[in-house]
Write a protein that holds these residues in place. Structure first.
Motif, PDB file in Angstrom:
ATOM      1  N   ARG A 229      -9.387 -20.050 -11.122  1.00 51.40           N
ATOM      2  CA  ARG A 229      -9.183 -18.593 -11.682  1.00 51.40           C
ATOM      3  C   ARG A 229      -8.222 -17.884 -11.110  1.00 51.40           C
ATOM      4  O   ARG A 229      -8.228 -18.164  -9.730  1.00 51.40           O
ATOM      5  N   THR A 230      -7.254 -17.325 -11.587  1.00 51.36           N
ATOM      6  CA  THR A 230      -6.167 -16.394 -10.875  1.00 51.36           C
ATOM      7  C   THR A 230      -6.617 -14.878 -11.240  1.00 51.36           C
ATOM      8  O   THR A 230      -6.859 -14.683 -12.389  1.00 51.36           O
ATOM      9  N   PRO A 231      -6.486 -13.986 -10.202  1.00 48.13           N
ATOM     10  CA  PRO A 231      -6.895 -12.756 -10.193  1.00 48.13           C
ATOM     11  C   PRO A 231      -6.009 -11.913 -11.076  1.00 48.13           C
ATOM     12  O   PRO A 231      -4.691 -12.223 -11.116  1.00 48.13           O
ATOM     13  N   ASP A 232      -6.359 -11.264 -11.981  1.00 47.00           N
ATOM     14  CA  ASP A 232      -5.670 -10.406 -12.957  1.00 47.00           C
ATOM     15  C   ASP A 232      -5.093  -9.097 -12.224  1.00 47.00           C
ATOM     16  O   ASP A 232      -5.728  -8.690 -10.912  1.00 47.00           O
ATOM     17  N   PHE A 233      -4.726  -8.079 -12.908  1.00 48.80           N
ATOM     18  CA  PHE A 233      -4.164  -6.777 -12.411  1.00 48.80           C
ATOM     19  C   PHE A 233      -5.226  -6.157 -11.951  1.00 48.80           C
ATOM     20  O   PHE A 233      -5.168  -5.430 -11.058  1.00 48.80           O
ATOM     21  N   GLY A 234      -6.488  -6.146 -12.744  1.00 50.89           N
ATOM     22  CA  GLY A 234      -7.593  -5.340 -12.243  1.00 50.89           C
ATOM     23  C   GLY A 234      -8.130  -5.820 -11.075  1.00 50.89           C
ATOM     24  O   GLY A 234      -8.829  -5.083 -10.413  1.00 50.89           O
ATOM     25  N   ASP A 235      -8.256  -7.172 -10.855  1.00 58.08           N
ATOM     26  CA  ASP A 235      -8.725  -7.586  -9.582  1.00 58.08           C
ATOM     27  C   ASP A 235      -7.707  -7.349  -8.401  1.00 58.08           C
ATOM     28  O   ASP A 235      -8.499  -7.237  -7.220  1.00 58.08           O
ATOM     29  N   ARG A 236      -6.564  -7.218  -8.739  1.00 58.12           N
ATOM     30  CA  ARG A 236      -5.460  -6.727  -7.393  1.00 58.12           C
ATOM     31  C   ARG A 236      -5.435  -5.100  -7.200  1.00 58.12           C
ATOM     32  O   ARG A 236      -4.796  -5.347  -6.153  1.00 58.12           O
ATOM     33  N   PHE A 237      -5.716  -4.643  -7.897  1.00 52.35           N
ATOM     34  CA  PHE A 237      -5.428  -3.174  -7.911  1.00 52.35           C
ATOM     35  C   PHE A 237      -6.496  -2.300  -7.288  1.00 52.35           C
ATOM     36  O   PHE A 237      -7.742  -2.505  -7.701  1.00 52.35           O
ATOM     37  N   ASP A 238      -6.476  -1.600  -6.639  1.00 47.65           N
ATOM     38  CA  ASP A 238      -7.457  -0.436  -6.061  1.00 47.65           C
ATOM     39  C   ASP A 238      -6.570   1.046  -5.688  1.00 47.65           C
ATOM     40  O   ASP A 238      -5.712   0.876  -5.236  1.00 47.65           O
ATOM     41  N   ALA A 239      -7.493   2.062  -6.082  1.00 51.76           N
ATOM     42  CA  ALA A 239      -7.013   3.446  -5.857  1.00 51.76           C
ATOM     43  C   ALA A 239      -8.146   4.425  -5.205  1.00 51.76           C
ATOM     44  O   ALA A 239      -9.252   3.752  -5.700  1.00 51.76           O
ATOM     45  N   LYS A 240      -7.847   5.227  -4.287  1.00 45.49           N
ATOM     46  CA  LYS A 240      -8.773   5.985  -3.617  1.00 45.49           C
ATOM     47  C   LYS A 240      -8.305   7.287  -3.470  1.00 45.49           C
ATOM     48  O   LYS A 240      -7.022   7.465  -3.323  1.00 45.49           O
ATOM     49  N   ALA A 241      -9.279   8.424  -3.517  1.00 44.52           N
ATOM     50  CA  ALA A 241      -9.080   9.494  -2.785  1.00 44.52           C
ATOM     51  C   ALA A 241      -9.695   9.678  -1.573  1.00 44.52           C
ATOM     52  O   ALA A 241     -10.749   8.743  -1.211  1.00 44.52           O
ATOM     53  N   ARG A 242      -9.188  10.307  -0.847  1.00 43.63           N
ATOM     54  CA  ARG A 242      -9.535  10.437   0.703  1.00 43.63           C
ATOM     55  C   ARG A 242      -9.271  11.674   1.408  1.00 43.63           C
ATOM     56  O   ARG A 242      -8.559  12.503   1.070  1.00 43.63           O
ATOM     57  N   ILE A 243     -10.283  11.879   2.417  1.00 46.58           N
ATOM     58  CA  ILE A 243      -9.994  12.937   3.482  1.00 46.58           C
ATOM     59  C   ILE A 243      -9.569  12.409   4.769  1.00 46.58           C
ATOM     60  O   ILE A 243     -10.254  11.172   5.045  1.00 46.58           O
ATOM     61  N   ASN A 244      -8.827  13.079   5.566  1.00 44.76           N
ATOM     62  CA  ASN A 244      -8.563  12.638   7.055  1.00 44.76           C
ATOM     63  C   ASN A 244      -9.133  13.974   7.885  1.00 44.76           C
ATOM     64  O   ASN A 244      -8.751  15.143   7.729  1.00 44.76           O
ATOM     65  N   ALA A 245      -9.257  13.557   9.192  1.00 43.31           N
ATOM     66  CA  ALA A 245      -9.183  14.445  10.295  1.00 43.31           C
ATOM     67  C   ALA A 245      -8.137  14.122  10.873  1.00 43.31           C
ATOM     68  O   ALA A 245      -7.892  12.872  11.519  1.00 43.31           O
TER      69      ALA A 245
ATOM     70  N   GLY B  54      -5.910  13.270   0.579  1.00 42.42           N
ATOM     71  CA  GLY B  54      -4.884  12.427  -0.330  1.00 42.42           C
ATOM     72  C   GLY B  54      -5.221  11.335  -1.065  1.00 42.42           C
ATOM     73  O   GLY B  54      -6.489  11.213  -1.411  1.00 42.42           O
ATOM     74  N   PHE B  55      -4.458  10.337  -1.443  1.00 42.98           N
ATOM     75  CA  PHE B  55      -4.648   9.349  -2.111  1.00 42.98           C
ATOM     76  C   PHE B  55      -3.876   8.080  -1.664  1.00 42.98           C
ATOM     77  O   PHE B  55      -2.855   8.033  -1.125  1.00 42.98           O
ATOM     78  N   VAL B  56      -4.772   6.956  -1.945  1.00 42.20           N
ATOM     79  CA  VAL B  56      -3.984   5.688  -1.743  1.00 42.20           C
ATOM     80  C   VAL B  56      -4.220   4.571  -2.602  1.00 42.20           C
ATOM     81  O   VAL B  56      -5.479   4.538  -3.514  1.00 42.20           O
ATOM     82  N   ALA B  57      -3.246   3.791  -2.807  1.00 40.92           N
ATOM     83  CA  ALA B  57      -3.273   2.739  -3.753  1.00 40.92           C
ATOM     84  C   ALA B  57      -2.773   1.316  -3.214  1.00 40.92           C
ATOM     85  O   ALA B  57      -1.812   1.356  -2.418  1.00 40.92           O
ATOM     86  N   ASN B  58      -3.514   0.442  -3.429  1.00 46.66           N
ATOM     87  CA  ASN B  58      -3.072  -1.067  -2.930  1.00 46.66           C
ATOM     88  C   ASN B  58      -3.031  -2.021  -4.116  1.00 46.66           C
ATOM     89  O   ASN B  58      -3.765  -2.015  -5.194  1.00 46.66           O
TER      90      ASN B  58
ATOM     91  N   GLN C  22       0.781  -1.277   0.033  1.00 49.64           N
ATOM     92  CA  GLN C  22      -0.024  -0.012  -0.169  1.00 49.64           C
ATOM     93  C   GLN C  22       0.927   1.163   0.014  1.00 49.64           C
ATOM     94  O   GLN C  22       1.863   1.391   0.685  1.00 49.64           O
ATOM     95  N   GLY C  23       0.411   2.143  -0.744  1.00 51.71           N
ATOM     96  CA  GLY C  23       1.208   3.551  -0.641  1.00 51.71           C
ATOM     97  C   GLY C  23      -0.031   4.604  -0.830  1.00 51.71           C
ATOM     98  O   GLY C  23      -0.910   4.437  -1.357  1.00 51.71           O
ATOM     99  N   SER C  24       0.607   5.470   0.033  1.00 51.61           N
ATOM    100  CA  SER C  24      -0.476   6.664   0.144  1.00 51.61           C
ATOM    101  C   SER C  24       0.475   8.137   0.508  1.00 51.61           C
ATOM    102  O   SER C  24       1.382   7.989   0.870  1.00 51.61           O
ATOM    103  N   VAL C  25      -0.395   9.084   0.161  1.00 57.21           N
ATOM    104  CA  VAL C  25       0.248  10.549   0.391  1.00 57.21           C
ATOM    105  C   VAL C  25      -1.257  11.333   0.763  1.00 57.21           C
ATOM    106  O   VAL C  25      -2.109  11.072   0.327  1.00 57.21           O
TER     107      VAL C  25
END
Length: 172
Positions: free
Chosen positions: A81-97, A58-62, A44-47
């Motif tokens: 069935r084996t998961p492909d790239f689209g099944d393994r990847f997720d990205a989000k925009a986020r807000i934090n307090a 910020g943004f986060v990707a897994n 996971q990476g986030s900024v």
């Protein structure tokens, strides 16, 4: 015994010299770490960018490096069935307090928040502790609130479940 004393020294040195975890507007915090969940594990990476004293966006990707294969029935036969790239990847925009100034501990930033991603709307609760001005550790729990589709595909569960992340945090 030497290892125990050395470890205690390093931990106490880190706590004594700890720096502010979140100072507000103009802050940029980057997290890089492991993502652990049911059916797979990955990175996971986030900024996060500070907008005010207690608010950031910020943004986060897994990406799941290790994801379990699934057996399904097709035409009365079992297929793997084996998961492909689209099944393994997720990205989000986020807000934090960012609550470090609220709880009164400058070195620890507790940050609940909401995220809007490719697969769902969700929330997260995390914490960062900075040992120096530029380096710290983080941990985060993410959870879905609402998924975008009722389609229960073979791998839809991979990005629609609770996740646990931990790793290093950097101040840029």
């Amino acid at each position: 015994m030497k290892k125990v004393i050395t470890l205690l020294f390093l931990v106490s040195f880190g706590f004594i010299n700890a720096q502010k975890a979140f100072t507000g507007k103009g802050d940029t915090r980057v997290n890089v770490g492991a993502n652990l969940q049911d059916g797979g594990s990955g990175i996971q990476g986030s900024v996060d960018f500070g907008l005010g004293e207690n608010f950031s966006f910020g943004f986060v990707a897994n990406y799941l490096l290790g994801a379990d294969d699934r057996n399904i029935f097709v035409n009365n036969q079992i297929q793997t069935r084996t998961p492909d790239f689209g099944d393994r990847f997720d990205a989000k925009a986020r807000i934090n307090a960012n609550l470090s100034s609220v709880i009164g501990v400058e070195q620890l930033d507790i940050y609940p928040g909401l995220s809007l991603g490719l697969r769902n709307f969700g929330g997260h609760v995390g914490g960062r502790y900075f040992f120096t001005d530029g380096f710290g550790v983080f941990t985060e729990i993410g959870f879905p609130i609402a998924k975008y589709s009722n389609d229960n595909g073979v791998f839809d569960h991979l990005n629609n479940q609770a996740t646990f992340s931990l790793g290093a945090s950097f101040n840029l």
